[in-house]
Write a protein that holds these residues in place. Structure first.
Motif, short mmCIF file in Angstrom:
data_model
loop_
_atom_site.label_atom_id
_atom_site.label_comp_id
_atom_site.label_asym_id
_atom_site.label_seq_id
_atom_site.Cartn_x
_atom_site.Cartn_y
_atom_site.Cartn_z
N SER A 76 0.82 -1.35 -0.02
CA SER A 76 0.36 0.05 0.15
C SER A 76 0.92 1.05 -0.26
O SER A 76 0.67 2.01 -0.47
CB SER A 76 -0.83 -0.45 1.17
N ALA A 77 2.42 1.30 0.89
CA ALA A 77 2.88 2.29 0.82
C ALA A 77 2.92 2.80 -0.50
O ALA A 77 3.65 3.62 -1.12
CB ALA A 77 3.83 2.17 1.59
N ARG A 135 -2.86 2.05 4.84
CA ARG A 135 -3.42 0.89 5.30
C ARG A 135 -3.38 1.10 6.57
O ARG A 135 -4.44 0.56 7.39
CB ARG A 135 -3.11 -0.36 4.55
N HIS A 136 -2.54 0.86 7.12
CA HIS A 136 -2.73 0.70 8.35
C HIS A 136 -1.87 2.48 9.70
O HIS A 136 -1.59 2.66 8.88
CB HIS A 136 -1.25 -0.26 8.65
N ARG A 137 -2.71 2.10 10.61
CA ARG A 137 -1.54 2.86 11.31
C ARG A 137 -0.83 3.44 11.89
O ARG A 137 0.11 4.66 12.22
CB ARG A 137 -2.52 3.40 12.33
N GLU A 197 1.27 9.74 3.64
CA GLU A 197 1.92 9.43 2.30
C GLU A 197 3.54 9.52 2.03
O GLU A 197 3.51 10.63 1.98
CB GLU A 197 0.76 9.66 0.60
N ASP A 198 4.67 9.22 1.68
CA ASP A 198 5.37 8.90 1.53
C ASP A 198 6.32 8.76 -0.01
O ASP A 198 6.73 7.79 0.36
CB ASP A 198 6.60 8.36 2.64
N GLU A 199 6.50 9.48 -0.74
CA GLU A 199 6.92 9.57 -1.98
C GLU A 199 8.63 8.21 -1.83
O GLU A 199 8.38 7.65 -2.60
CB GLU A 199 6.89 10.23 -2.64
N ASN A 200 9.16 9.34 -1.48
CA ASN A 200 10.76 8.72 -0.89
C ASN A 200 10.22 7.35 -0.68
O ASN A 200 11.05 6.41 -0.09
CB ASN A 200 11.48 9.19 0.38
N PRO A 202 -8.86 -8.40 -7.26
CA PRO A 202 -8.26 -8.43 -8.50
C PRO A 202 -7.31 -7.33 -8.85
O PRO A 202 -6.54 -7.47 -9.51
CB PRO A 202 -8.81 -8.75 -9.20
N GLU A 203 -7.89 -6.05 -8.63
CA GLU A 203 -6.99 -4.85 -8.78
C GLU A 203 -5.57 -4.20 -7.84
O GLU A 203 -4.39 -4.12 -8.91
CB GLU A 203 -7.43 -3.53 -8.83
N ILE A 204 -5.59 -5.27 -6.72
CA ILE A 204 -4.89 -5.33 -6.03
C ILE A 204 -3.78 -6.38 -6.44
O ILE A 204 -2.71 -6.65 -6.48
CB ILE A 204 -5.29 -5.66 -4.60
N ARG A 205 -4.20 -7.84 -6.50
CA ARG A 205 -3.33 -8.61 -7.56
C ARG A 205 -2.15 -8.03 -8.68
O ARG A 205 -1.48 -8.58 -8.69
CB ARG A 205 -4.38 -10.07 -7.96
N ARG A 206 -3.29 -7.18 -9.69
CA ARG A 206 -2.60 -6.73 -10.84
C ARG A 206 -1.55 -5.72 -10.41
O ARG A 206 -0.58 -6.09 -10.31
CB ARG A 206 -3.97 -6.30 -11.16
#
Length: 343
Positions: free
Chosen positions: A101-102, A108-110, A115-118, A162-166
Motif C-alpha cells: 500500500s505504501a 492502510r495501517h495506523r 503518504e511518503d514518495e521517498n 483483482p486490482e490488488i493482484r494486478r
C-alpha cells in the motif's frame, strides 16, 4: 375506606400496566437489536461470498497448476527462511499489505499515517534487490489458503481483490525466489493454532537470535520481549527506539545509530515499512538484519491461548480497530537496554 381500596386497586393496575409496557419496550429493543445483528450477519455473508468469488479461482488454480493471466510468486516456506537466516547469515526484508500500500501511495495501517514518495521509492528498490544475502519476504496470500483459519481466509480474500493482484504482479518477478513473510506470524492466522504446531514454529524462530548479541530497532511502544520470554535465549539485548507511527520520518537518524554498532550484532527490526528498508540498508552495509514485525504480539497471543488477536496491555497494537493508544513502557530492565531514542 371503600374509596381508598378502589384507589389502591387502580394504582396496582397502573403499576402492572407500567411493568408490562416496560417489558414490551425491552422486548421490542431486543428484537430491534436482533434484527440489526441479523442484517449485519447477512451483509457480512454477502461480502464474504463476493470476496470468495473473486479469490477462489486463484486458490483452485494453485492446486491444479493451470496457466493463468496472473502468476503465483515462488514463495519458499517459513522453515526454509529460518534455515537460510541461521545457516547462511541472511537478512530478511518483508512485504505485506502495508508495504504494498505504501508503494502505491495508499494508507492502510495506523503505523503509517501519511503518504511518503521517498518511502515508496525505497520500498520499490528493496523489492527489486538481487543479492543472495537478502531474503525478500512476501505474505503468502496468492494461492491455496487451506492452512489458514476461516477468519484469516476472509481477511486475505477481502484484501486480495483483482486490482490488488494486478498491482502486485506488476511489481513482482516470476523467476525470483521469495520467502514466506508470515514466518514471523506463527500463531493467530493458522488453522492449527490450537495444537502444538505454533510452539514448534516459535522454537524454530528462536534459533535466529539464539546466543546472539541483538540490537532491537523498534517503535517506542513496541517492547519486543518485554513481559515474556521470547528473547531470553539471546546473549544480549540493546534497543534503538523510533516513533510508534511514521517511523520513516526518523529514518536517517535510526540508520546512522545502527551503523555505529558492532558488525557481529544481529538487528531485529519492528518498525512497519521503515523496517523493510532498514533491513536492506543494513544488509548492504554488511550487517545481518531481520524484519520481525509483529512477532512479539503473536507470541503474547500464543501465550494467551485464545487463538485470536487480543489487547496486550502496554504494547502498541495496530491490528485491533479499537486498540488503546500506545503508551511508553515502564519496565526498568527495558529502559536500561535503550541506547538511543528517536521517538
Amino acid at each position: 375506606m371503600e374509596q381508598e381500596q378502589i384507589l389502591l386497586n387502580l394504582l396496582n393496575i397502573v403499576e402492572d400496566l407500567q411493568k408490562k409496557v416496560l417489558r414490551l419496550e425491552q422486548e421490542n429493543a431486543a428484537m430491534v437489536r436482533a434484527q440489526g445483528q441479523l442484517l449485519e450477519y447477512v451483509q457480512m455473508n454477502q461480502s464474504d461470498a463476493e470476496h470468495f468469488r473473486d479469490n477462489v479461482i486463484f486458490e483452485l488454480a494453485d492446486n491444479s497448476g493451470l496457466e493463468q493471466t496472473y502468476f503465483f510468486p515462488k514463495i519458499a516456506s517459513a522453515q526454509e527462511a529460518v534455515d537460510r537466516i541461521v545457516q547462511d547469515g541472511c537478512s530478511m526484508a518483508r512485504f505485506g499489505d502495508g508495504e504494498f500500500s505504501a508503494i502505491a501511495g495508499r494508507i492502510r495501517h495506523r503505523f503509517q499515517t501519511m503518504e511518503d514518495e521517498n518511502l515508496s521509492r525505497r520500498l520499490r528498490e528493496v523489492l527489486n534487490a538481487d543479492d543472495d544475502r537478502l531474503l525478500i519476504g512476501l505474505a503468502n496470500n496468492y494461492g491455496n489458503l487451506d492452512k489458514y483459519t476461516e477468519q484469516a481466509k476472509r481477511e486475505i480474500r477481502c484484501y486480495m481483490r483483482p486490482e490488488i493482484r494486478r498491482e502486485h504482479m506488476l511489481l513482482l518477478n516470476t523467476d525470483k525466489q521469495y520467502y514466506d513473510a508470515y514466518v514471523t506470524r506463527p500463531y493467530v492466522m493458522y488453522a492449527d493454532n490450537m495444537t502444538d504446531a505454533p510452539a514448534k514454529r516459535f522454537a524454530q524462530l528462536r534459533r535466529i537470535w539464539d546466543k546472539r548479541k541483538c540490537v532491537f530497532v523498534e517503535g517506542c511502544c513496541t517492547g519486543l520481549g518485554v513481559g515474556n520470554d521470547l528473547f531470553d535465549n539471546a546473549s544480549e539485548i540493546r534497543r534503538i527506539l523510533g516513533p510508534a507511527q511514521d517511523a520513516f520520518m526518523a529514518y536517517d537518524k535510526l540508520l546512522e545509530r545502527c551503523m555505529e554498532q558492532d558488525k557481529d550484532s544481529l538487528f531485529l527490526l519492528a518498525l512497519g515499512p521503515a523496517a523493510t528498508v532498514l533491513a536492506y540498508d543494513l544488509c548492504m552495509a554488511g550487517y545481518q538484519a531481520v524484519d520481525v514485525g509483529h512477532v512479539d504480539l503473536e507470541y503474547e497471543w500464543f501465550l494467551g491461548g485464545e487463538g485470536k488477536r487480543t489487547e496486550i496491555d502496554g504494547k502498541y497494537n495496530n491490528e485491533l480497530p479499537e486498540a488503546k493508544e500506545p503508551v511508553p513502557l515502564d519496565s526498568p530492565e527495558y529502559k536500561a537496554q535503550i541506547i538511543a531514542d528517536f521517538s
